[in-house]
Write a protein that holds these residues in place. Structure first.
Motif, PDB file in Angstrom:
ATOM      1  N   LEU A 295      -5.575  92.786  62.625  1.00  0.00           N
ATOM      2  CA  LEU A 295      -6.018  92.269  61.323  1.00  0.00           C
ATOM      3  C   LEU A 295      -4.837  92.061  60.375  1.00  0.00           C
ATOM      4  O   LEU A 295      -4.768  91.044  59.673  1.00  0.00           O
ATOM      5  CB  LEU A 295      -7.057  93.211  60.708  1.00  0.00           C
ATOM      6  CG  LEU A 295      -8.376  93.318  61.474  1.00  0.00           C
ATOM      7  CD1 LEU A 295      -9.263  94.402  60.866  1.00  0.00           C
ATOM      8  CD2 LEU A 295      -9.088  91.976  61.519  1.00  0.00           C
ATOM      9  N   THR A 296      -3.896  92.996  60.381  1.00  0.00           N
ATOM     10  CA  THR A 296      -2.699  92.858  59.545  1.00  0.00           C
ATOM     11  C   THR A 296      -1.855  91.684  60.021  1.00  0.00           C
ATOM     12  O   THR A 296      -1.351  90.893  59.204  1.00  0.00           O
ATOM     13  CB  THR A 296      -1.869  94.156  59.579  1.00  0.00           C
ATOM     14  OG1 THR A 296      -2.706  95.249  59.197  1.00  0.00           O
ATOM     15  CG2 THR A 296      -0.681  94.084  58.640  1.00  0.00           C
ATOM     16  N   PHE A 297      -1.710  91.538  61.324  1.00  0.00           N
ATOM     17  CA  PHE A 297      -0.967  90.420  61.901  1.00  0.00           C
ATOM     18  C   PHE A 297      -1.599  89.092  61.496  1.00  0.00           C
ATOM     19  O   PHE A 297      -0.904  88.158  61.087  1.00  0.00           O
ATOM     20  CB  PHE A 297      -0.924  90.573  63.429  1.00  0.00           C
ATOM     21  CG  PHE A 297      -0.241  89.436  64.140  1.00  0.00           C
ATOM     22  CD1 PHE A 297       1.133  89.260  64.053  1.00  0.00           C
ATOM     23  CD2 PHE A 297      -0.982  88.544  64.907  1.00  0.00           C
ATOM     24  CE1 PHE A 297       1.760  88.209  64.720  1.00  0.00           C
ATOM     25  CE2 PHE A 297      -0.361  87.501  65.575  1.00  0.00           C
ATOM     26  CZ  PHE A 297       1.014  87.330  65.479  1.00  0.00           C
ATOM     27  N   LEU A 298      -2.921  88.996  61.582  1.00  0.00           N
ATOM     28  CA  LEU A 298      -3.607  87.763  61.197  1.00  0.00           C
ATOM     29  C   LEU A 298      -3.420  87.461  59.707  1.00  0.00           C
ATOM     30  O   LEU A 298      -3.213  86.309  59.323  1.00  0.00           O
ATOM     31  CB  LEU A 298      -5.091  87.844  61.556  1.00  0.00           C
ATOM     32  CG  LEU A 298      -5.399  87.858  63.053  1.00  0.00           C
ATOM     33  CD1 LEU A 298      -6.898  88.089  63.288  1.00  0.00           C
ATOM     34  CD2 LEU A 298      -4.936  86.568  63.719  1.00  0.00           C
ATOM     35  N   ALA A 299      -3.467  88.495  58.879  1.00  0.00           N
ATOM     36  CA  ALA A 299      -3.245  88.299  57.439  1.00  0.00           C
ATOM     37  C   ALA A 299      -1.821  87.797  57.180  1.00  0.00           C
ATOM     38  O   ALA A 299      -1.607  86.907  56.341  1.00  0.00           O
ATOM     39  CB  ALA A 299      -3.504  89.599  56.684  1.00  0.00           C
ATOM     40  N   LEU A 300      -0.856  88.357  57.907  1.00  0.00           N
ATOM     41  CA  LEU A 300       0.528  87.893  57.757  1.00  0.00           C
ATOM     42  C   LEU A 300       0.688  86.458  58.250  1.00  0.00           C
ATOM     43  O   LEU A 300       1.389  85.655  57.616  1.00  0.00           O
ATOM     44  CB  LEU A 300       1.494  88.828  58.491  1.00  0.00           C
ATOM     45  CG  LEU A 300       1.780  90.147  57.781  1.00  0.00           C
ATOM     46  CD1 LEU A 300       2.466  91.127  58.717  1.00  0.00           C
ATOM     47  CD2 LEU A 300       2.608  89.917  56.538  1.00  0.00           C
ATOM     48  N   LEU A 301       0.046  86.123  59.364  1.00  0.00           N
ATOM     49  CA  LEU A 301       0.092  84.739  59.840  1.00  0.00           C
ATOM     50  C   LEU A 301      -0.487  83.788  58.793  1.00  0.00           C
ATOM     51  O   LEU A 301       0.061  82.709  58.550  1.00  0.00           O
ATOM     52  CB  LEU A 301      -0.678  84.589  61.157  1.00  0.00           C
ATOM     53  CG  LEU A 301      -0.036  85.152  62.410  1.00  0.00           C
ATOM     54  CD1 LEU A 301      -0.934  84.893  63.607  1.00  0.00           C
ATOM     55  CD2 LEU A 301       1.345  84.569  62.645  1.00  0.00           C
ATOM     56  N   TRP A 302      -1.573  84.198  58.197  1.00  0.00           N
ATOM     57  CA  TRP A 302      -2.202  83.383  57.166  1.00  0.00           C
ATOM     58  C   TRP A 302      -1.228  83.182  56.002  1.00  0.00           C
ATOM     59  O   TRP A 302      -1.035  82.073  55.518  1.00  0.00           O
ATOM     60  CB  TRP A 302      -3.484  84.060  56.706  1.00  0.00           C
ATOM     61  CG  TRP A 302      -4.292  83.300  55.686  1.00  0.00           C
ATOM     62  CD1 TRP A 302      -4.029  82.076  55.138  1.00  0.00           C
ATOM     63  CD2 TRP A 302      -5.497  83.740  55.099  1.00  0.00           C
ATOM     64  NE1 TRP A 302      -4.996  81.738  54.251  1.00  0.00           N
ATOM     65  CE2 TRP A 302      -5.919  82.744  54.212  1.00  0.00           C
ATOM     66  CE3 TRP A 302      -6.274  84.885  55.224  1.00  0.00           C
ATOM     67  CZ2 TRP A 302      -7.082  82.853  53.441  1.00  0.00           C
ATOM     68  CZ3 TRP A 302      -7.430  84.984  54.474  1.00  0.00           C
ATOM     69  CH2 TRP A 302      -7.824  83.988  53.599  1.00  0.00           C
ATOM     70  N   ALA A 303      -0.600  84.263  55.581  1.00  0.00           N
ATOM     71  CA  ALA A 303       0.338  84.179  54.457  1.00  0.00           C
ATOM     72  C   ALA A 303       1.555  83.323  54.798  1.00  0.00           C
ATOM     73  O   ALA A 303       2.095  82.627  53.933  1.00  0.00           O
ATOM     74  CB  ALA A 303       0.787  85.579  54.044  1.00  0.00           C
ATOM     75  N   ILE A 304       1.984  83.356  56.045  1.00  0.00           N
ATOM     76  CA  ILE A 304       3.189  82.622  56.449  1.00  0.00           C
ATOM     77  C   ILE A 304       2.905  81.144  56.716  1.00  0.00           C
ATOM     78  O   ILE A 304       3.698  80.283  56.361  1.00  0.00           O
ATOM     79  CB  ILE A 304       3.812  83.277  57.715  1.00  0.00           C
ATOM     80  CG1 ILE A 304       4.346  84.668  57.383  1.00  0.00           C
ATOM     81  CG2 ILE A 304       4.931  82.416  58.273  1.00  0.00           C
ATOM     82  CD1 ILE A 304       4.733  85.489  58.603  1.00  0.00           C
ATOM     83  N   PHE A 305       1.754  80.834  57.327  1.00  0.00           N
ATOM     84  CA  PHE A 305       1.511  79.476  57.815  1.00  0.00           C
ATOM     85  C   PHE A 305       0.436  78.679  57.078  1.00  0.00           C
ATOM     86  O   PHE A 305       0.413  77.452  57.194  1.00  0.00           O
ATOM     87  CB  PHE A 305       1.145  79.506  59.307  1.00  0.00           C
ATOM     88  CG  PHE A 305       2.288  79.905  60.190  1.00  0.00           C
ATOM     89  CD1 PHE A 305       3.330  79.020  60.449  1.00  0.00           C
ATOM     90  CD2 PHE A 305       2.349  81.162  60.757  1.00  0.00           C
ATOM     91  CE1 PHE A 305       4.395  79.382  61.258  1.00  0.00           C
ATOM     92  CE2 PHE A 305       3.404  81.535  61.569  1.00  0.00           C
ATOM     93  CZ  PHE A 305       4.426  80.641  61.819  1.00  0.00           C
ATOM     94  N   ALA A 306      -0.475  79.319  56.374  1.00  0.00           N
ATOM     95  CA  ALA A 306      -1.571  78.584  55.738  1.00  0.00           C
ATOM     96  C   ALA A 306      -1.057  77.748  54.567  1.00  0.00           C
ATOM     97  O   ALA A 306      -0.135  78.162  53.854  1.00  0.00           O
ATOM     98  CB  ALA A 306      -2.644  79.552  55.258  1.00  0.00           C
ATOM     99  N   PRO A 307      -1.641  76.576  54.370  1.00  0.00           N
ATOM    100  CA  PRO A 307      -1.258  75.768  53.200  1.00  0.00           C
ATOM    101  C   PRO A 307      -1.583  76.524  51.915  1.00  0.00           C
ATOM    102  O   PRO A 307      -2.510  77.353  51.895  1.00  0.00           O
ATOM    103  CB  PRO A 307      -2.138  74.518  53.329  1.00  0.00           C
ATOM    104  CG  PRO A 307      -2.647  74.512  54.722  1.00  0.00           C
ATOM    105  CD  PRO A 307      -2.627  75.933  55.204  1.00  0.00           C
ATOM    106  N   PRO A 308      -0.871  76.237  50.819  1.00  0.00           N
ATOM    107  CA  PRO A 308      -1.108  76.944  49.564  1.00  0.00           C
ATOM    108  C   PRO A 308      -2.562  76.881  49.095  1.00  0.00           C
ATOM    109  O   PRO A 308      -3.072  77.830  48.516  1.00  0.00           O
ATOM    110  CB  PRO A 308      -0.173  76.249  48.570  1.00  0.00           C
ATOM    111  CG  PRO A 308       0.885  75.633  49.411  1.00  0.00           C
ATOM    112  CD  PRO A 308       0.235  75.297  50.724  1.00  0.00           C
ATOM    113  N   ALA A 309      -3.231  75.757  49.365  1.00  0.00           N
ATOM    114  CA  ALA A 309      -4.621  75.625  48.935  1.00  0.00           C
ATOM    115  C   ALA A 309      -5.523  76.670  49.601  1.00  0.00           C
ATOM    116  O   ALA A 309      -6.574  77.020  49.064  1.00  0.00           O
ATOM    117  CB  ALA A 309      -5.135  74.223  49.263  1.00  0.00           C
TER     118      ALA A 309
END
Length: 131
Positions: free
Chosen positions: A112-126
């Motif tokens: 879950l922490t890894f997925l949250a970090l992936l989201w923070a690193i790769f997801a568009p700002p929107a």
């Protein structure tokens, strides 16, 4: 094996579990700091390298933790099979089920922490990313 030898093996497995927690804790904490410092704004290869380092470390850490916890449970089963075990042995046997937290809950939290970090690193700002 003697009860004393099994106690030593139990202590060794516990130490292995504790030490195997330190690497992922440091890596995840430093990754959060890197994300806050702007990792999401770095070129894609850098972000991908950071994600892969996290993934590899997480997989290795989970394997070590799972293995050490399974060994601890086997040691507890051996202690439980002894005739007239000591109070320490009875306590170890009673607590052996908590090794399932190490085997299943801790890796789930890492994912879950890894997925949250992936989201923070790769997801568009929107979508809440850091780009």
């Amino acid at each position: 094996m003697t009860e004393h030898e099994l106690h030593a093996m139990w202590a060794s497995a516990r130490l292995q579990i504790i030490l195997s927690q330190l690497g992922p804790i440091v890596l995840l904490t430093s990754s959060i700091a890197l994300v806050m410092a702007g990792l999401g704004h770095q070129p894609t290869p850098i972000r991908l390298a950071a994600a892969l380092i996290l993934l590899a470390t997480g997989i290795l850490g989970a394997l070590v933790q799972f293995s050490a916890a399974a060994e601890a449970q086997a040691i507890a089963a051996d202690l439980g099979a002894l005739g007239a075990p000591s109070a320490v042995s009875r306590r170890i046997v009673a607590q052996a089920g908590f090794a399932n937290v190490v085997k299943f809950v801790t890796p789930t939290i890492f994912v879950l922490t890894f997925l949250a970090l992936l989201w923070a690193i790769f997801a568009p700002p929107a979508l809440g990313g850091m780009q």
